[in-house]
Design a protein around this motif. Structure first.
Motif, PDB file in Angstrom:
ATOM      1  N   ILE A  24       1.250  -1.472   0.077  1.00  0.00           N
ATOM      2  CA  ILE A  24      -0.295   0.063  -0.481  1.00  0.00           C
ATOM      3  C   ILE A  24       0.939   1.178  -0.276  1.00  0.00           C
ATOM      4  N   MET A  25       2.171   1.354   0.478  1.00  0.00           N
ATOM      5  CA  MET A  25       2.602   2.436   0.952  1.00  0.00           C
ATOM      6  C   MET A  25       4.034   2.818  -0.505  1.00  0.00           C
ATOM      7  N   LEU A  26       3.912   1.248  -0.543  1.00  0.00           N
ATOM      8  CA  LEU A  26       4.366   1.612  -2.469  1.00  0.00           C
ATOM      9  C   LEU A  26       3.255   2.281  -3.088  1.00  0.00           C
ATOM     10  N   GLY A  27       2.191   1.691  -3.477  1.00  0.00           N
ATOM     11  CA  GLY A  27       1.453   2.338  -4.278  1.00  0.00           C
ATOM     12  C   GLY A  27       0.915   3.577  -3.898  1.00  0.00           C
ATOM     13  N   ILE A  28       1.016   4.606  -2.425  1.00  0.00           N
ATOM     14  CA  ILE A  28       0.765   5.422  -2.298  1.00  0.00           C
ATOM     15  C   ILE A  28       2.165   6.735  -2.715  1.00  0.00           C
ATOM     16  N   GLY A  29       3.206   5.658  -2.536  1.00  0.00           N
ATOM     17  CA  GLY A  29       4.665   6.434  -3.283  1.00  0.00           C
ATOM     18  C   GLY A  29       4.188   7.288  -4.807  1.00  0.00           C
ATOM     19  N   LEU A  30       3.821   5.657  -5.657  1.00  0.00           N
ATOM     20  CA  LEU A  30       4.258   5.724  -6.910  1.00  0.00           C
ATOM     21  C   LEU A  30       2.564   6.756  -7.719  1.00  0.00           C
ATOM     22  N   LEU A  31       1.560   6.590  -6.671  1.00  0.00           N
ATOM     23  CA  LEU A  31       1.030   7.680  -7.186  1.00  0.00           C
ATOM     24  C   LEU A  31       1.177   8.909  -6.680  1.00  0.00           C
ATOM     25  N   ALA A  32       2.186   9.221  -5.803  1.00  0.00           N
ATOM     26  CA  ALA A  32       2.653  10.837  -6.057  1.00  0.00           C
ATOM     27  C   ALA A  32       3.135  11.282  -6.395  1.00  0.00           C
TER      28      ALA A  32
END
Lengths: 286, 155
Positions: free
Chosen positions: A6-14
Motif C-alpha cells: 500500500i505504501m509503495l502504491g501511495i508513493g507511486l501515485l505521488a
C-alpha cells in the motif's frame, strides 16, 4: 506485506501526480529526478510513520521541503545538506524523547504467561510490560475450561462416528495447519477451523480484520501468530484455555489485551509477534 | 374491536393461528400484529451446530449473528455456533429485538451495553457480560440508535 504494498502504491501515485503536475505546468521548474526522489521520500515517510522511526520521517520530509519548496523560494536560504542535517538532529532529539525500542514480552529466557492482571506469570524475571498491556476489561476467565473439553477430536466435516455431517449444516472446511489472512481495505471476518494449527499470519493494511479461533486445536508444540498491521484495526479472539506470549513492535498505534489466557503450563502456547504501525491490535481471550 | 378466542382441541400446536380481521390496516392493528409476532417469536428456538452437535438456542441467548466464510456464525456470550439458514431468513423470524447492523450482521439490542460511535468507520458495539464486540456500519447506525432509543423509552 500488504501494508508495504500500500505504501509503495501511495508513493507511486505521488510520483505519478508529480509527473502529471510537471507536464501540466503546475510545477514546471522541478526536475524529474527530484520528482522521482520525492516519490521515494513519500514511501520512506509512510514506513517511518508505521515504525515510529523519526529519521525515516524527518529526513525525507526535509528533502521534499528543501528540494520542492526551494523552487518557490520558501526554503531558499537553507541548502539541501543543511536541511538534512537539521532534520537528523531533530530526529535524534525526538527519538531520545519519544523513541520506542522493540519490546519483547515473555520471550527468550523469561518464558511464561500472562497473569489475570496482565503481570508476569512465568519463571524468571518479568519482561518489560508493553504499552496498553493488561489494560482491558475483565472478560471471562478461562480457568473453568480445560483443553480436553474443547479439543477438536474428529475430522472436520465428519461426526465423531466418522459419518459425514449432512449437507447444508454450514460446517466450514478445515483451514489447514498454516493460515494466511490478507486484508487491504474494508472489513474481513475469518473463523479459523483447524485440527492442528501451527501458524496464523495476519496482514492488514487500512481495513478492519477480525479473526476468531473458532474450532481450533493448536499443535502440541504451540502455534505462531504473526500480525502485521499498518493503519487499520485487527481483532483476534483466542479461547481462554491457551497460554499466550507476545513480542510487540508498536509505532504510533496501540496493542490491547482483553480477558485472561490460560495459566496452565501444560496448555499449548500461542506465540505472537505483533508489528503494529499506526493502527490498533486487540487480542481478546474469551 | 371484539376479541374472540376459538378453542379447537383437534388442532396441533403448529396448526394454531391468529387471524386479525379488520377493515383497514390502522396503527392499532399494526401494533397488535407486532405484539402477537413478539409473543410467537419469543417461543422460537434456533437450531444451531457446534461440530457434530445440534443445539437449540433461545433468541435471548444470542448476542449477534454474522455471515462470514460462507457460513452463518451465531455468537453467544461464550461460544460460536453455526446455523444453516441464511441471515435474511433469520432476520424475518427472529424477534424485533434483532436489528441489522451491517450487510453481514444482526445484533440483539437487549444485550448491548454500549455503542462507541466512529465517524470514519464502523461503530463498535459492546455487550453485557462478555468481551465480544460487533461492528455497526455507518449505513445501519442510525436505525440501530433509533431502536435503542425506542427500547429505552419503552422501559
Amino acid at each position: 506485506m500488504k501494508a508495504r504494498r500500500i505504501m509503495l502504491g501511495i508513493g507511486l501515485l505521488a510520483l505519478a501526480g508529480g509527473l502529471v503536475g510537471r507536464k501540466m505546468g503546475i510545477i514546471p521548474s522541478i526536475p524529474i529526478s527530484t520528482i522521482i526522489l520525492g516519490g521515494i521520500s513519500v514511501v520512506l515517510i509512510m514506513d517511518g510513520l508505521r515504525h515510529k522511526n523519526f529519521f525515516l520521517i524527518l529526513m525525507p520530509l526535509a528533502f521534499i521541503a528543501q528540494r520542492v519548496y526551494s523552487y518557490w523560494g520558501v526554503f531558499s536560504s537553507i541548502g539541501l545538506v543543511e536541511a538534512l542535517g537539521i532534520a537528523a538532529i531533530a530526529a535524534a532529539g525526538l527519538t531520545v524523547l519519544f523513541g520506542n525500542k522493540k519490546k519483547k514480552i515473555m520471550a527468550g529466557k523469561n518464558r511464561g504467561y500472562i497473569n489475570n492482571n496482565g503481570s508476569w506469570g512465568g519463571n524468571g524475571a518479568p519482561g518489560q510490560p508493553g504499552r496498553g498491556f493488561g489494560g482491558g476489561a475483565g472478560g471471562q476467565g478461562g480457568n473453568g475450561t480445560t483443553l480436553d473439553q474443547n479439543r477438536f477430536v474428529q475430522q472436520p466435516g465428519f461426526t465423531g462416528n466418522g459419518e459425514p455431517i449432512p449437507e447444508g449444516y454450514g460446517y466450514p472446511d478445515d483451514d489447514g495447519d498454516n493460515v494466511v489472512i490478507d486484508n487491504g481495505f474494508g472489513k474481513l471476518t475469518r473463523y479459523l477451523h483447524s485440527s492442528n494449527l501451527k501458524k496464523v499470519k495476519i496482514d492488514n493494511g487500512f481495513g478492519n480484520c477480525i479473526v476468531y479461533y473458532d474450532n481450533v486445536y493448536v499443535d502440541k508444540d504451540g502455534s505462531k501468530l504473526e500480525i502485521d498491521n499498518g493503519f487499520g484495526q485487527v481483532d483476534v479472539y483466542i479461547p481462554p484455555f491457551y497460554r499466550f506470549k507476545m513480542k510487540q513492535d508498536n509505532g504510533f498505534g496501540s496493542i490491547n489485551i482483553f480477558g485472561n489466557c490460560s495459566l496452565d503450563p501444560d496448555a499449548p502456547l500461542i506465540d505472537a509477534d505483533i508489528d503494529n504501525g499506526m493502527g490498533k491490535v486487540n487480542i481478546y481471550f474469551g | 374491536m371484539k376479541i374472540r378466542v376459538e378453542i379447537d382441541d383437534r388442532l396441533n400446536e403448529d396448526e394454531e393461528e391468529v387471524v386479525i380481521r379488520c377493515s383497514s390496516l390502522s396503527e392499532e392493528v399494526m401494533m397488535l400484529q407486532k405484539q402477537v409476532s413478539e409473543i410467537v417469536s419469543s417461543k422460537l428456538k434456533l437450531e444451531v451446530f457446534k461440530q457434530d452437535t445440534v443445539l437449540y438456542l433461545k433468541p435471548e441467548e444470542i448476542l449477534f449473528l454474522e455471515t462470514a466464510d460462507n457460513f452463518l456464525a451465531v455468537h453467544t456470550a461464550k461460544d460460536i455456533f453455526s446455523a444453516k439458514q441464511r441471515l435474511y431468513e433469520l432476520e424475518e423470524i427472529l424477534p424485533s429485538a434483532f436489528v441489522r447492523i451491517s450487510k453481514s450482521a444482526i445484533v440483539n439490542i437487549t444485550k448491548i451495553r454500549s455503542v462507541k460511535r466512529n465517524i470514519t468507520g464502523p461503530s463498535e458495539i459492546e455487550f453485557e457480560g462478555t468481551i465480544k464486540r460487533a461492528y455497526a456500519s455507518r449505513n445501519y447506525l442510525k436505525q440501530l440508535m433509533n431502536r435503542l432509543e425506542e427500547k429505552r423509552l419503552n422501559k
